[in-house]
Write an enzyme that holds these catalytic residues in place. Structure first.
Site, PDB file in Angstrom:
ATOM      1  CG  HIS A 478      13.165  -8.990-128.848  1.00 56.89           C
ATOM      2  ND1 HIS A 478      14.497  -8.569-127.576  1.00 56.89           N
ATOM      3  CD2 HIS A 478      14.019  -8.272-130.018  1.00 56.89           C
ATOM      4  CE1 HIS A 478      15.317  -7.545-128.097  1.00 56.89           C
ATOM      5  NE2 HIS A 478      14.923  -7.803-129.143  1.00 56.89           N
ATOM      6  CD  GLU A 479      13.994  -9.540-133.520  1.00 60.51           C
ATOM      7  OE1 GLU A 479      13.878  -8.749-133.934  1.00 60.51           O
ATOM      8  OE2 GLU A 479      15.130  -9.920-132.782  1.00 60.51           O
ATOM      9  CG  HIS A 482      12.255  -5.032-132.787  1.00 63.11           C
ATOM     10  ND1 HIS A 482      12.869  -3.414-131.799  1.00 63.11           N
ATOM     11  CD2 HIS A 482      12.881  -5.599-131.758  1.00 63.11           C
ATOM     12  CE1 HIS A 482      13.994  -3.228-131.518  1.00 63.11           C
ATOM     13  NE2 HIS A 482      14.259  -4.986-131.331  1.00 63.11           N
ATOM     14  CG  HIS A 485       8.686   1.197-131.681  1.00 61.01           C
ATOM     15  ND1 HIS A 485       9.119   1.102-131.000  1.00 61.01           N
ATOM     16  CD2 HIS A 485       7.481   2.242-132.085  1.00 61.01           C
ATOM     17  CE1 HIS A 485       9.724   2.484-131.347  1.00 61.01           C
ATOM     18  NE2 HIS A 485       8.437   2.880-130.705  1.00 61.01           N
TER      19      HIS A 485
HETATM   20 ZN   LIG Z   1      16.173  -5.502-130.648  1.00 54.34          ZN
END
Ligand SMILES: [Zn+2]
Length: 694
Positions: A478-479, A482, A485
């Site tokens: 998940h991290e 980010h 991105h």
């Molecule tokens: Zn998040």
């Protein structure tokens, strides 16, 4: 004046100099940077009849970026290596930094300059990214009341102040009511079923209060084990009632409950939000909330949620029917009540899907997981990740570089292990963003990736790798999403590169997208190796994990949709002239969508901090919204895999990189999604991933 030789926080020539950083550098550096930025702002405020991108936005961005980067380092260290000295200077400087940013957002001379650029002859020749930055700035000034006439502006300011004060009171009431409640159980026999750690904590709490027995509170780790595990039904009902009436008019179990009653605070907050919306020229607060978001309108959000409710409902009904039957047959509960749901569900889950979390952990040694993560990223996005060197704040911290075709794309720090002085949880933060600096040099992005895994330990004289739970593996992906991105952006304008300027209901798209790989059988096999045998994860264990993940997904989806609809309607249909409206609105949503209506005394909204004391007003839907986007984006990869993978899969990766990651906040998220998927988002993939497809 400090120089960058004496103060590492003033050195912007390269990566942060964590090796040279000391708390005493903070105050002089931050004061100097605020002073410099304020001087630039003062110059830019002066009247001018030729406002251009180069003579206005560029100097403003450069001055504020230096402050942002230096404060970012201080903030980061404060979160990962807290010491009393650092905390003191952090607290001393934080108000100054906040004040600077706040005054910038209210500076009407700057607002006029942005308007001049917008109206200027050169506007049409600006790049789409620059146009978006100007539009975003104008939007934020307008939503901050900058365009109102003087009398209305004054009222707008008063609303903000009152709103902040009432919102603070709302959360203080929740906290006080939570802290005040104490349930003392003297007879241990009443605690049957409750796990030892929860009992130990309750005994310690009683001891600390000078009492004998077990003392429970309304803090989640104290009361939830009762709801989940206590065989004593009466006890479950008692704690459920206390929790569901917290900080409300029904909170009669409290000594002086009425002083923490949030009824009036809720009505006041809704009233103020409604008034603010009308001042700004909108019909209701839901419309205001959605202006900077991806979702187009309240009507659009409501129909999205209602659609999801209709699709999830048959599965929720099936979940509930099963639960009722199980509670009756196995637990002797004839009439399942709100305080039985968590308890019966836990028993059903244990019976059907039990597996040992410890056994799962043995298959996920950290080095193997990281290797698997990098492999996914390298394959999908045609990049190479290799170890790199940089000054760090702790010997455990690692540093890596990402390259494409031998060209540096970005770099990141991995600070993965829990330790004293480090904040809880996991997060991605940016050390610097991508932009084209003066002289045509590209400043590449740098990210901090922070987790709190168990550190490796020495056992029998041998260093054992850290073993991750499957949840931790998911968190890491998940991290890292980010991080991708932020780092794989190709935008040259700082304010819309990477995650900057991305609508906040779309910001979780790449992160939740990456989570899906943790449930992809082929990927999992490649990134698991039993710590003793080296064997990959067995299929049977994987199947159990997947079934447990989707356990009661119908009921859970419907519950999230119900919260989201309540939030939306409170900010959409609210009528400030009526008193009873809040509970009535909530009841009407439930009558339409709930499969199990909570008891009449339930006042969950009185501690719904997300919408009354957080930033989620008319925004709670964004959890489900982002899940829909990420599941639907991931489905494009599943389709490519099903069609044989290979070049098709590689093309899908390139397209995701090009249309979503590369463009960052430089265009509307809906445009990016549609460009990637060839159509607007659909909820089908999320339902399928949650085991809810017909
Ligand atoms: Zn998040």
């Amino acid at each position: 004046m400090e120089t960058n030789a004496s103060n590492p926080l003033l050195d912007f020539s390269g990566l942060p100099r964590f090796d040279a950083f000391r708390p005493e550098h903070v105050t002089p550096a931050i004061e100097q940077l605020i002073e410099e930025a304020a001087a630039v702002v003062a110059q830019l405020e002066a009247p001018s009849d030729n406002v251009t991108w180069d003579n206005f936005v560029v100097p403003l961005e450069e001055a504020t970026e230096r402050l942002g980067r230096a404060w970012g380092i201080v903030n980061h260290i404060n979160h990962v290596a807290d010491t009393p000295e650092l905390r003191a200077v952090y607290n001393e400087n934080q108000p100054k930094v906040t004040e600077f940013w706040t005054s910038l957002g209210q500076n009407e001379a700057l607002f006029d300059k942005y308007k001049a650029i917008r109206a200027g002859a050169d506007y049409d020749s600006l790049s789409p990214a620059r146009k978006r930055i100007v539009e975003n700035a104008l939007r934020d000034f307008r939503l901050g009341g900058a365009e109102l006439p003087a009398d209305k502006k004054e009222r707008f300011g008063a609303i903000q102040e009152q709103h902040a004060a009432i919102s603070t009171r709302f959360s203080e009431n929740v906290l006080d009511a939570t802290n005040d409640y104490k349930l003392l159980i003297e007879d241990e026999a009443e605690l049957a079923g409750i796990p030892d750690d929860a009992r130990d904590a309750a005994r310690a709490a009683a001891e600390a209060a000078g009492k004998t027995g077990y003392q429970f509170s309304l803090h989640f780790p104290s009361y939830f084990p009762i709801l989940q595990f206590a065989d004593n039904r009466q006890l479950r009902e008692t704690i459920y009632r206390a929790s569901a009436t917290k900080a409300s008019d029904m909170g009669t179990v409290f000594s002086e409950a009425e002083k923490w009653d949030n009824t009036q605070n809720i009505a006041q907050l809704l009233k103020l939000r409604h008034e603010e919306a009308q001042l700004l020229g909108y019909r209701n607060f839901a419309e205001v909330s959605l202006v900077p978001k991806m979702a187009e309108s309240p009507e659009h959000v409501i129909s999205f949620l209602e659609d999801l409710a209709v699709r999830a409902r048959p599965f929720a009904e099936k979940d509930l029917t099963e639960l009722r039957a199980f509670a009756k047959d196995e637990l002797g509960i004839e009439d399942l009540q709100a305080w039985d749901v968590a308890y019966a569900s836990e028993k059903l889950r244990e019976q059907r899907y039990a597996f040992s979390a410890q056994e799962v952990k043995n298959y996920f040694p950290e080095p193997k997981v990281i290797e698997g993560l990098f492999k996914v990223v390298q394959t999908l996005f045609s990049v190479q990740i290799t170890p790199d060197t940089a000054p760090v704040w702790h010997p455990d911290v690692r540093f890596y570089r990402i390259e494409r075709d031998g060209q540096l794309v970005g770099q990141f720090y991995f600070d993965l292990y829990a330790r004293a002085g480090k904040g809880q949880g996991a997060w991605m933060d940016d050390a610097r963003g991508r932009r084209l600096a003066t002289g045509g040099i590209v400043q590449t992005p740098v990210a901090y990736l922070t987790c709190n895994f168990t550190p490796p330990a020495t056992r029998d004289g041998k260093l054992q790798p850290s073993l991750l739970t499957h949840d931790e593996v998911t968190t890491l992906f998940h991290e890292f999403g980010h991080g991708l991105h932020h780092m794989l952006t190709e935008v040259e304008e700082l304010s819309v590169s990477g995650i900057s300027g991305v609508e906040w209901d779309a910001v979780e798209l790449p992160s939740q997208f990456m989570e899906n790989f943790c449930w992809e059988w082929d990927v999992l096999q490649g990134m698991t190796a039993h710590v003793k045998t080296g064997e990959p994860l067995p299929r049977a264990l994987y199947d159990k994990m997947l079934a447990a993940k989707n356990f009661q997904s119908g009921m859970q989806t419907l519950r999230q949709v119900e919260f989201s609809l309540i939030d939306m309607h409170l900010h959409y249909d609210f009528d400030p002239s009526s008193q009873q409206i809040v509970q009535e609105l909530i009841d009407s949503v439930r009558r339409k969508f709930s499969i199990m209506i909570p008891p009449a005394f339930n006042r969950f909204q009185h501690s719904f901090g997300h919408i009354f004391a957080g930033g989620y007003a008319a925004g709670y839907y964004s959890y489900k919204w982002a899940e829909v986007l990420s599941a639907d984006a991931y489905a494009a990869f599943e389709e490519a895999l099903e069609a044989g993978g290979g070049e098709l899969l590689a093309e899908t990766g390139r397209r995701f990189q090009r249309e979503v990651l590369a463009v960052g906040g430089s265009r509307p998220a809906l445009e990016s999604f549609t460009a990637f998927r060839g159509r607007e988002p659909s909820i089908d993939a999320l339902l399928r991933h949650s085991g809810m497809s017909a």
